[in-house]
Enzyme design. Structure first.
Site, PDB file in Angstrom:
ATOM      1  CG  ASP A  68      -1.994   0.932   1.246  1.00  0.00           C
ATOM      2  OD1 ASP A  68      -1.761   2.108   0.906  1.00  0.00           O
ATOM      3  OD2 ASP A  68      -3.122   0.519   1.569  1.00  0.00           O
ATOM      4  CE  LYS A  94     -11.551   2.226 -12.122  1.00  0.00           C
ATOM      5  NZ  LYS A  94     -11.270   1.896 -13.495  1.00  0.00           N
ATOM      6  CB  SER A 134      -9.934  12.718 -13.445  1.00  0.00           C
ATOM      7  OG  SER A 134     -11.238  12.602 -13.951  1.00  0.00           O
ATOM      8  CB  ALA A 135     -12.021  15.249 -17.778  1.00  0.00           C
ATOM      9  CB  THR A 136     -13.636  14.311 -12.438  1.00  0.00           C
ATOM     10  OG1 THR A 136     -14.734  14.495 -11.574  1.00  0.00           O
ATOM     11  CG2 THR A 136     -12.397  14.132 -11.588  1.00  0.00           C
ATOM     12  CE1 TYR A 160     -11.040   8.958  -8.696  1.00  0.00           C
ATOM     13  CE2 TYR A 160     -12.467  10.183 -10.182  1.00  0.00           C
ATOM     14  CZ  TYR A 160     -11.311   9.478  -9.947  1.00  0.00           C
ATOM     15  OH  TYR A 160     -10.406   9.297 -10.977  1.00  0.00           O
ATOM     16  CE  LYS A 164      -7.723  10.542  -9.439  1.00  0.00           C
ATOM     17  NZ  LYS A 164      -6.459   9.814  -9.375  1.00  0.00           N
ATOM     18  CG  LEU A 211     -21.452   3.795 -21.939  1.00  0.00           C
ATOM     19  CD1 LEU A 211     -22.894   3.418 -21.606  1.00  0.00           C
ATOM     20  CD2 LEU A 211     -21.422   4.963 -22.932  1.00  0.00           C
ATOM     21  NE  ARG A 242     -19.523  12.204 -19.424  1.00  0.00           N
ATOM     22  CZ  ARG A 242     -20.713  12.819 -19.399  1.00  0.00           C
ATOM     23  NH1 ARG A 242     -21.145  13.484 -20.458  1.00  0.00           N
ATOM     24  NH2 ARG A 242     -21.469  12.764 -18.315  1.00  0.00           N
ATOM     25  N   GLY A 304     -25.181  14.140 -10.799  1.00  0.00           N
ATOM     26  CA  GLY A 304     -23.797  14.585 -10.966  1.00  0.00           C
ATOM     27  C   GLY A 304     -23.292  14.548 -12.396  1.00  0.00           C
ATOM     28  CG  ASP A 305     -23.825  11.406 -15.337  1.00  0.00           C
ATOM     29  OD1 ASP A 305     -22.750  11.267 -14.714  1.00  0.00           O
ATOM     30  OD2 ASP A 305     -24.460  10.460 -15.837  1.00  0.00           O
TER      31      ASP A 305
HETATM   32  P1  NAD Z   1      -7.824   0.716 -11.403  1.00  0.00           P
HETATM   33  O1  NAD Z   1      -8.691   0.608 -10.207  1.00  0.00           O
HETATM   34  O2  NAD Z   1      -7.929  -0.338 -12.443  1.00  0.00           O
HETATM   35  O3  NAD Z   1      -6.291   0.825 -10.981  1.00  0.00           O
HETATM   36  C1  NAD Z   1      -5.874   1.458  -9.791  1.00  0.00           C
HETATM   37  C2  NAD Z   1      -4.901   0.515  -9.103  1.00  0.00           C
HETATM   38  O4  NAD Z   1      -4.430   1.138  -7.911  1.00  0.00           O
HETATM   39  C3  NAD Z   1      -5.552  -0.792  -8.692  1.00  0.00           C
HETATM   40  O5  NAD Z   1      -4.792  -1.871  -9.191  1.00  0.00           O
HETATM   41  C4  NAD Z   1      -5.533  -0.757  -7.151  1.00  0.00           C
HETATM   42  O6  NAD Z   1      -5.374  -2.051  -6.607  1.00  0.00           O
HETATM   43  C5  NAD Z   1      -4.364   0.164  -6.879  1.00  0.00           C
HETATM   44  N1  NAD Z   1      -4.424   0.903  -5.619  1.00  0.00           N
HETATM   45  C6  NAD Z   1      -5.455   1.641  -5.129  1.00  0.00           C
HETATM   46  N2  NAD Z   1      -5.114   2.182  -3.930  1.00  0.00           N
HETATM   47  C7  NAD Z   1      -3.845   1.772  -3.663  1.00  0.00           C
HETATM   48  C8  NAD Z   1      -2.941   2.008  -2.600  1.00  0.00           C
HETATM   49  N3  NAD Z   1      -3.302   2.737  -1.521  1.00  0.00           N
HETATM   50  N4  NAD Z   1      -1.716   1.466  -2.645  1.00  0.00           N
HETATM   51  C9  NAD Z   1      -1.334   0.708  -3.708  1.00  0.00           C
HETATM   52  N5  NAD Z   1      -2.157   0.444  -4.758  1.00  0.00           N
HETATM   53  C10 NAD Z   1      -3.391   0.987  -4.735  1.00  0.00           C
HETATM   54  O7  NAD Z   1      -8.090   2.155 -12.040  1.00  0.00           O
HETATM   55  P2  NAD Z   1      -7.640   2.756 -13.438  1.00  0.00           P
HETATM   56  O8  NAD Z   1      -8.844   2.940 -14.261  1.00  0.00           O
HETATM   57  O9  NAD Z   1      -6.489   2.007 -13.964  1.00  0.00           O
HETATM   58  O10 NAD Z   1      -7.189   4.204 -12.959  1.00  0.00           O
HETATM   59  C11 NAD Z   1      -5.833   4.526 -12.732  1.00  0.00           C
HETATM   60  C12 NAD Z   1      -5.750   5.973 -12.295  1.00  0.00           C
HETATM   61  O11 NAD Z   1      -6.319   6.811 -13.289  1.00  0.00           O
HETATM   62  C13 NAD Z   1      -6.508   6.287 -11.003  1.00  0.00           C
HETATM   63  O12 NAD Z   1      -5.761   7.242 -10.277  1.00  0.00           O
HETATM   64  C14 NAD Z   1      -7.799   6.907 -11.499  1.00  0.00           C
HETATM   65  O13 NAD Z   1      -8.355   7.780 -10.546  1.00  0.00           O
HETATM   66  C15 NAD Z   1      -7.291   7.669 -12.712  1.00  0.00           C
HETATM   67  N6  NAD Z   1      -8.331   7.935 -13.704  1.00  0.00           N
HETATM   68  C16 NAD Z   1      -9.060   6.886 -14.205  1.00  0.00           C
HETATM   69  C17 NAD Z   1     -10.060   7.128 -15.137  1.00  0.00           C
HETATM   70  C18 NAD Z   1     -10.920   6.006 -15.658  1.00  0.00           C
HETATM   71  O14 NAD Z   1     -12.011   6.281 -16.162  1.00  0.00           O
HETATM   72  N7  NAD Z   1     -10.490   4.748 -15.593  1.00  0.00           N
HETATM   73  C19 NAD Z   1     -10.298   8.442 -15.581  1.00  0.00           C
HETATM   74  C20 NAD Z   1      -9.517   9.479 -15.064  1.00  0.00           C
HETATM   75  C21 NAD Z   1      -8.527   9.202 -14.119  1.00  0.00           C
HETATM   76  C1  WQD Z   2     -20.295   8.042 -19.627  1.00  0.00           C
HETATM   77  C2  WQD Z   2     -21.698   8.339 -20.141  1.00  0.00           C
HETATM   78  C3  WQD Z   2     -23.348   8.389 -18.395  1.00  0.00           C
HETATM   79  C4  WQD Z   2     -23.086   4.139 -17.374  1.00  0.00           C
HETATM   80  C5  WQD Z   2     -16.481   8.851 -15.075  1.00  0.00           C
HETATM   81  C6  WQD Z   2     -16.011   9.625 -13.872  1.00  0.00           C
HETATM   82  C7  WQD Z   2     -14.835  10.480 -14.220  1.00  0.00           C
HETATM   83  C8  WQD Z   2     -13.738   9.641 -14.894  1.00  0.00           C
HETATM   84  C9  WQD Z   2     -14.264   8.812 -16.013  1.00  0.00           C
HETATM   85  C10 WQD Z   2     -12.161   8.912 -13.271  1.00  0.00           C
HETATM   86  C11 WQD Z   2     -22.474   9.317 -19.249  1.00  0.00           C
HETATM   87  C12 WQD Z   2     -23.620   7.259 -19.358  1.00  0.00           C
HETATM   88  C13 WQD Z   2     -22.891   5.382 -17.948  1.00  0.00           C
HETATM   89  C14 WQD Z   2     -24.328   3.460 -17.600  1.00  0.00           C
HETATM   90  C15 WQD Z   2     -25.053   5.310 -18.956  1.00  0.00           C
HETATM   91  N1  WQD Z   2     -13.174   8.698 -13.967  1.00  0.00           N
HETATM   92  N2  WQD Z   2     -23.861   5.955 -18.723  1.00  0.00           N
HETATM   93  N3  WQD Z   2     -25.255   4.088 -18.384  1.00  0.00           N
HETATM   94  O1  WQD Z   2     -19.358   9.747 -15.919  1.00  0.00           O
HETATM   95  O2  WQD Z   2     -18.148  10.610 -17.989  1.00  0.00           O
HETATM   96  O3  WQD Z   2     -16.853   9.767 -16.099  1.00  0.00           O
HETATM   97  O4  WQD Z   2     -15.388   8.053 -15.573  1.00  0.00           O
HETATM   98  O5  WQD Z   2     -11.570   9.928 -13.113  1.00  0.00           O
HETATM   99  O6  WQD Z   2     -14.393  11.061 -13.052  1.00  0.00           O
HETATM  100  O7  WQD Z   2     -17.075  10.446 -13.410  1.00  0.00           O
HETATM  101  O8  WQD Z   2     -18.084   8.157 -17.445  1.00  0.00           O
HETATM  102  O9  WQD Z   2     -18.528   5.918 -18.336  1.00  0.00           O
HETATM  103  O10 WQD Z   2     -19.606   6.597 -16.138  1.00  0.00           O
HETATM  104  O11 WQD Z   2     -20.387   7.643 -18.265  1.00  0.00           O
HETATM  105  O12 WQD Z   2     -25.933   5.829 -19.643  1.00  0.00           O
HETATM  106  O13 WQD Z   2     -24.564   2.366 -17.088  1.00  0.00           O
HETATM  107  O14 WQD Z   2     -22.454   7.126 -20.137  1.00  0.00           O
HETATM  108  O15 WQD Z   2     -24.537   8.987 -17.949  1.00  0.00           O
HETATM  109  O16 WQD Z   2     -23.274  10.110 -20.089  1.00  0.00           O
HETATM  110  P1  WQD Z   2     -18.232   9.655 -16.837  1.00  0.00           P
HETATM  111  P2  WQD Z   2     -19.135   6.978 -17.496  1.00  0.00           P
END
Ligand code: NAD
Ligand code: WQD
Length: 357
Positions: A68, A94, A134-136, A160, A164, A211, A242, A304-305
């Site tokens: 960790d 996440k 993240s774009a969030t 979440y 970020k 999605l 998106r 929140g969307d």
């Molecule tokens: P993921 O959950 O698949 O990968 C994250 C990894 O981090 C996991 O393997 C988990 O076991 C590990 N982890 C979590 N907390 C930990 C800790 N305290 N110590 C060690 N390991 C830890 O997620 P992902 O989709 O690969 O996302 C990777 C990064 O990108 C994250 O920071 C996420 O917030 C960011 N991000 C993801 C998305 C998305 O939509 N997937 C979008 C924007 C940003």
């Molecule tokens: C995409 C579109 C939903 C699921 C999220 C996080 C963001 C980032 C990326 C980490 C939206 C619609 C979704 C479903 C649906 N993560 N949808 N039915 O919300 O843009 O972004 O992931 O940083 O922080 O908020 O992505 O894939 O959840 O949604 O209709 O079962 O699909 O409403 O329009 P989102 P998403």
């Protein structure tokens, strides 16, 4: 592609984006060390299943530590043993909905975890970090496409997203205080798809929140139908729009950012394609890629969307030489290859393993 020398530590490297990035780093012959506590990744026979497959695909060995990032003494040992030059920090929780229910767990893991990592980096003299933002952080966009100068931290709808934003602010402060520190903040839009082999991909634990994995699981028959959240947005077909980005393009974005991580200061980049696709367009593209029907019903909006969110990624193109190359059809085809070859994810035993569905 130019790259800074030295070993790269990848936190969260067993996860979805991390495993794809580790694969690309190994293909460039980079020395890679992964730490992951497996809170959100499947254990394999020895290493995490995703990394076992990365080893098979690359023919290379991944150095892995199950730990960790909050465990500072264990993390410091890794730094001392491997002389880490740069950190790519993916480790985070996440799930947006879960973060509303368990805000402290999210702040503790994501914010405190990053501070613990930064403490250890300071102790060990490592001054280079690439951070998964993240774009969030843009909240509800004031204009589209969103570029890096758009305000952040305003109207973020969940803990979440706030983790970020807070981490970005911490890293900006650190770069002011330490003139030798380099932080690259990569703001991902919507990463989807899988490696072309179909051997690694997104493997959510429990029902998917996002999605594309939900659509994949409907197509493969794990779930009966998709709920489309909202059909009355101010978008061409009424469903949310998106900027979907292929995870392999995203992984390559980290490689492109490596040289920047050797330049002191805080560098911020959007990583997206610049094109928006609606939920209904994604369903159509996935139907075409999979040849399967995707039953769906339009239901109420999800709290929140936002209606539309897509990136201006021209800064990354100008300064990093990075541009997304893969299309929505590539994203769907690769996601389908992964899902159809791994119906139940990495641990393929229905009803067994860590999965609930
Ligand atoms: P993921 O959950 O698949 O990968 C994250 C990894 O981090 C996991 O393997 C988990 O076991 C590990 N982890 C979590 N907390 C930990 C800790 N305290 N110590 C060690 N390991 C830890 O997620 P992902 O989709 O690969 O996302 C990777 C990064 O990108 C994250 O920071 C996420 O917030 C960011 N991000 C993801 C998305 C998305 O939509 N997937 C979008 C924007 C940003
Ligand atoms: C995409 C579109 C939903 C699921 C999220 C996080 C963001 C980032 C990326 C980490 C939206 C619609 C979704 C479903 C649906 N993560 N949808 N039915 O919300 O843009 O972004 O992931 O940083 O922080 O908020 O992505 O894939 O959840 O949604 O209709 O079962 O699909 O409403 O329009 P989102 P998403």
């Amino acid at each position: 592609m130019p790259a800074v020398a030295g070993t790269v530590l990848v936190t969260g490297g067993a996860g979805f984006i991390g495993s794809h990035t580790v694969l690309e780093l190994l293909n460039l012959n980079r020395e890679v060390v992964v730490v992951d506590n497996l809170v959100n990744a499947a254990q394999g026979v020895g290493k995490p299943a995703s990394l076992e497959r990365v080893e098979r695909l690359t023919g290379k060995t991944v150095t892995f530590y199950s730990l960790d990032v909050l465990d500072k003494p264990a993390l410091a040992k890794v730094f001392k043993q491997h002389e880490i030059a740069t950190v790519i920090h993916f480790a985070a929780l996440k799930a947006v909905g879960e973060s509303v229910e368990k805000p402290l767990a999210y702040y503790r893991n994501n914010v405190n975890g990053t501070i613990a990592l930064l403490d250890v980096m300071e102790e060990c003299g490592c001054k280079s970090l690439i951070f998964s933002s993240s774009a969030t952080v843009y909240g509800s966009p004031q204009s589209l496409p969103v570029d890096e100068s758009h305000p952040t931290g305003v109207a973020i709808t969940n803990p979440y997203g706030r983790t970020k934003f807070v981490i970005e602010e911490i890293l900006k402060d650190l770069c002011v205080a330490d003139k030798e520190f380099s932080a690259v903040l990569l703001r991902y839009f919507n990463p989807v798809g899988a490696h072309a082999s179909g051997d690694i991909g997104e493997d959510p634990n429990g029902p998917p929140n996002n999605l594309m994995p939900y659509v994949s699981q409907v197509a493969v028959g794990r779930r009966p139908k998709l709920q489309v959240f909202g059909g009355d947005y101010d978008t061409p077909d009424g469903t949310g729009v998106r900027d979907y980005l292929h995870v392999v393009d995203l992984a390559k974005g980290h490689l492109a950012a490596l040289p920047k991580s050797a330049e002191p200061g805080c560098h911020i980049y959007n990583l997206g394609t610049g094109s928006g696709f609606s939920v209904l367009q994604v369903i159509e593209a996935f139907k075409k890629a999979s040849g399967r029907d995707i039953p769906y019903e339009v239901v109420a909006r999800r709290a929140g969307d936002v209606a539309s969110l897509y990136a201006d990624s021209s800064k990354a193109e100008r300064e990093l030489g990075w541009r997304a190359e893969l299309t929505i059809d590539d994203m769907c085809a690769s996601a389908w290859r992964w899902q159809s070859r791994n119906k139940y994810g990495f641990l393929c035993t229905a009803g067994g393993g860590r999965h609930q569905w």
